[in-house]
Design a protein around this motif. Structure first.
Motif, short mmCIF file in Angstrom:
data_model
loop_
_atom_site.label_atom_id
_atom_site.label_comp_id
_atom_site.label_asym_id
_atom_site.label_seq_id
_atom_site.Cartn_x
_atom_site.Cartn_y
_atom_site.Cartn_z
N GLY A 1 -73.07 -58.86 -3.52
CA GLY A 1 -72.04 -59.78 -4.01
C GLY A 1 -71.03 -59.08 -4.89
O GLY A 1 -69.82 -59.29 -4.76
N LYS A 2 -71.51 -58.23 -5.79
CA LYS A 2 -70.62 -57.49 -6.69
C LYS A 2 -69.66 -56.60 -5.91
O LYS A 2 -68.46 -56.54 -6.21
N LEU A 3 -70.17 -55.92 -4.88
CA LEU A 3 -69.32 -55.03 -4.08
C LEU A 3 -68.28 -55.82 -3.30
O LEU A 3 -67.10 -55.42 -3.23
N LYS A 4 -68.68 -56.93 -2.70
CA LYS A 4 -67.72 -57.73 -1.93
C LYS A 4 -66.60 -58.24 -2.82
O LYS A 4 -65.43 -58.26 -2.42
N ILE A 5 -66.96 -58.68 -4.02
CA ILE A 5 -65.94 -59.17 -4.94
C ILE A 5 -65.05 -58.02 -5.42
O ILE A 5 -63.84 -58.18 -5.60
N GLU A 6 -65.65 -56.85 -5.62
CA GLU A 6 -64.87 -55.67 -6.01
C GLU A 6 -63.80 -55.36 -4.97
O GLU A 6 -62.63 -55.12 -5.29
#
Length: 684
Positions: free
Chosen positions: A483-488
């Protein structure tokens, strides 16, 4: 010489010729009927031909799938191709959740409909509101088979959700849960969307009806191809889906386009309610949530009546306020921002700055109202306004339809009642804790309304704590990292533009490395979790290893593969009793030779030779019955283990036969050679 005849044809003969040229009234009627129906016959034949050729593939919402040895219904991951034909647009995919072909009496079936928030972006499968809801309901209603089917889809609004509901009515739903409202402008068929139909709502509804026909799809695709031909674009999707879907990037508050979207939204909510009520199917709407505190407005616009002099003064007030805020002169900054807001009451930027300053001054009630106003004035309409929220609430109240007040729960769980980054990742998608809370509100609303079961059937005495439920959900650091990577990546694109899109990601640890490969679509989701499980096992973190495999098992619950790994990790850890039970559970889910062999080995280690022999004998039957193909090494090893079991039971002749079989399969099996020597010593 004969005289040339000067006689003219008689009138009678002329009339005969004329009569032959004219059609009789009966023939005229036949001709007109054929002329009228011929196009329909041609279209019908074309439709049949296109269906036989399966043009465009199966675009039904629900399809049949074979899962292991069972057939089930599944949500079709290709269904969005029905709505998204434009070149250059990413085609979203729903989860391919499954449910029974023949619904059993003790099954409760819930369809969760909506946009990307219901789908669970940026997470997947079990780390979504429907996934968390399924876990909670299985605990509270253990007497039922709970089916929670996630039909959420990114980049769609109420038109598509209504279209989905109409199809799902035939699949015996016990409840619809609906989350819609943020995509009424830029979702498919929204008033500001690149995927839109001109001519008003009635034309959109007619188009949605026609999309069921292959002939219409051919015409639509041909039109899209013509547009692509004359377009400078190469047709490949570029940018984020937010950028691809937004055609009109400036829609002012209370503008004609804004008001049109609001009325369409109200009408579609009404239609959703009425559609469910035609078959007495309960429907539960969720209120909407978005980030007020930590997401600045995307597009700020001045009022048309604001003069250039006023704009210049506005910019001076903002600059002075920013300077004061930077020097921690917060009261002075708030006064400057307030002055700017009075100069122009439409520009969202001044109100957002003022709200942040008021928050710093701990004037939380004023900060909340000001931040909400800033969100509502944002001219790039990716977040629903409070007016849309009120439309939803009032429409449901008018039909006596209950609401899951997710907004109230978020306010209660946010510092000082102001929703921000504590529960929401960017502008509107919840984080893991936010989705968990959303599911809890859904379940509470269901229980209070006697949905799917009466209140006295809910086993609140079996209820787990929230922390226990989160643990059993198998959501792990992998999910949070994905999730963190996709939002990044999302925030590096329009409209966030928080960094260059061409950057080299450097993983800080193995979790990030594996998650990054998954997000880049280099490895499958299940493979990523298995890789992470191996990483944990190699570091003796067996609980974490099993958690990754259990996460896969929740998604492919029909498969033995992840459960076999769970049992293996118990065995590797030296927990043989837990391993035995895990192997048995694996076999119960899907019979397979591997679990029987490994269970047999574990039993042998505990000197339970007879039980071990039974499991190993069953393994060979399972291998033949289920078409599993044991490797040469595996088959030879299993024969060797069976020989050991027979030898321990005193069945020396049978043991020798199995050793010989083992060596015939793999002559290099050193263990089998040693055992043969020992047996030969016993039986010269």
């Amino acid at each position: 010489m004969k005289e040339r005849s000067t006689k003219r044809p008689s009138a009678k003969k002329g009339q005969e010729r004329s009569g032959q040229a004219e059609l009789s009234p009966q023939r005229k009627r036949v001709f007109l009927i054929v002329t009228f129906i011929l196009p329909f016959i041609i279209l019908g034949l074309l439709e049949i031909g296109l269906r036989i050729a399966d043009y465009g593939g199966n675009l039904d919402l629900v399809v049949k799938r074979k899962l292991g040895t069972r057939k089930s219904y599944s949500i079709n991951r290709s269904v969005a191709n029905r709505y998204f034909a434009q070149a250059g647009t990413t085609i979203p995919e729903p989860m391919d959740d499954t449910f029974e072909l023949k619904k059993q009496k003790h099954t409760k079936r819930i369809f969760c409909l909506g946009e990307s928030t219901m789908a669970g972006f940026p997470y997947e499968f079990h780390a979504t509101a429907p996934g968390f809801l399924r876990d909670r309901l299985q605990t509270l209603l253990p007497q039922y088979n709970i089916e929670v089917i996630n039909v959420g889809l990114s980049a769609v609004g109420s038109f598509v959700v209504l279209d989905f509901m109409k199809e799902l009515m035939d699949y015996e739903p016990d409840l619809f849960i609906v989350y819609i409202g943020h995509n009424e402008f830029y979702g498919a068929y929204g008033v500001g969307s690149t995927v839109a139909i001109k001519g008003g709502p009635w034309m959109t509804r007619m188009t949605l009806s026609l999309l069921k026909f292959k002939t219409f799809l051919v015409l639509r695709d041909a039109y899209a191809s013509v547009l692509k031909w004359f377009s400078s674009s190469n047709g490949k999707p570029t940018g984020s889906m937010m950028g691809q879907m937004a055609a009109n990037k400036t829609i002012l508050f209370n503008s004609p386009l804004y008001n049109e979207a609001r009325e369409i939204y109200k009408d579609n909510i009404t239609r959703l309610i009425e559609t469910a009520q035609t078959r007495n199917i309960p429907i539960l709407f969720s209120t909407l949530v978005s980030n007020w505190k930590d997401q600045a407005p995307f597009v700020n616009v001045f009022e048309e009546t604001t003069t250039e002099a006023q704009k210049s003064a506005w910019h001076r007030w903002i600059a002075d306020g920013d300077s004061a805020f930077a020097h921690q002169q917060t009261s002075e900054a708030a006064a400057k921002y307030d002055a700017a807001g009075k100069l122009d009451t439409l520009n969202a930027s001044a109100f957002y700055r003022l709200g942040r300053a008021l928050y710093s001054l701990q004037q939380f009630d004023e900060a909340k109202q000001t931040l909400i106003r800033a969100k509502d004035l944002d001219a790039l309409r990716f977040r629903a306004t409070e007016e849309f929220q009120n439309v939803l609430i009032n429409t449901c109240n008018s039909f006596n339809v209950p609401l899951a007040r997710v907004d109230s729960a978020y306010i209660a769980s946010s510092p000082h009642g102001i929703v921000g980054g504590e529960l929401i990742l960017e502008h509107l998608h919840p984080n893991v804790d936010g989705y968990f809370l959303m599911a809890k509100v859904f379940a509470d609303a269901m229980r209070s309304q006697n949905f799917i079961a009466q209140q006295n059937e809910w086993r609140t005495d079996l209820a787990k704590s929230d922390s226990a439920l989160m643990e059993s959900s198998t959501v792990s650091e992998f999910d949070r990292t994905v999730g963190k990577l996709k939002i990044e990546f999302l925030k590096r694109r329009w409209p966030f533009n928080l960094g260059t899109t061409n950057f080299e990601f450097v993983a800080a640890n193995s979790i990030e490395s594996i998650a990054f490969r998954y997000v880049q679509q280099k490895i499958a989701w299940s493979d990523a979790r298995y890789m992470l499980a191996e990483f944990y096992a190699n570091n003796k973190q067996f609980d974490l290893a099993r958690k990754e495999c259990l996460a896969v098992s929740k998604v492919i619950s029909f498969s033995y593969n992840p459960l076999l790994r769970v049992a293996d990790y118990y065995h590797m850890e030296g927990k043989r009793e837990e391993a035995k039970e895990a192997y048995k559970h694996c076999i119960a889910v899907e019979d397979n030779p591997y679990a029987h062999i490994k269970l047999g080995l574990t039993l042998l280690e505990d000197e339970q030779a007879a039980q071990a022999a039974e499991e190993l004998e069953t393994a060979f039957r399972a291998n033949a019955e289920f078409g599993e193909k044991l490797s040469i090494e595996g088959s030879s090893a299993a024969r060797y283990l069976l020989a050991v079991a027979y030898a321990k039971m005193g069945k020396i002749s049978a043991a020798k036969d199995q050793v010989q079989l083992s060596l015939s399969i793999n002559p290099n099996n050193a263990d089998a050679k040693d055992l043969m020597q020992q047996i030969n010593k016993l039986r010269p």
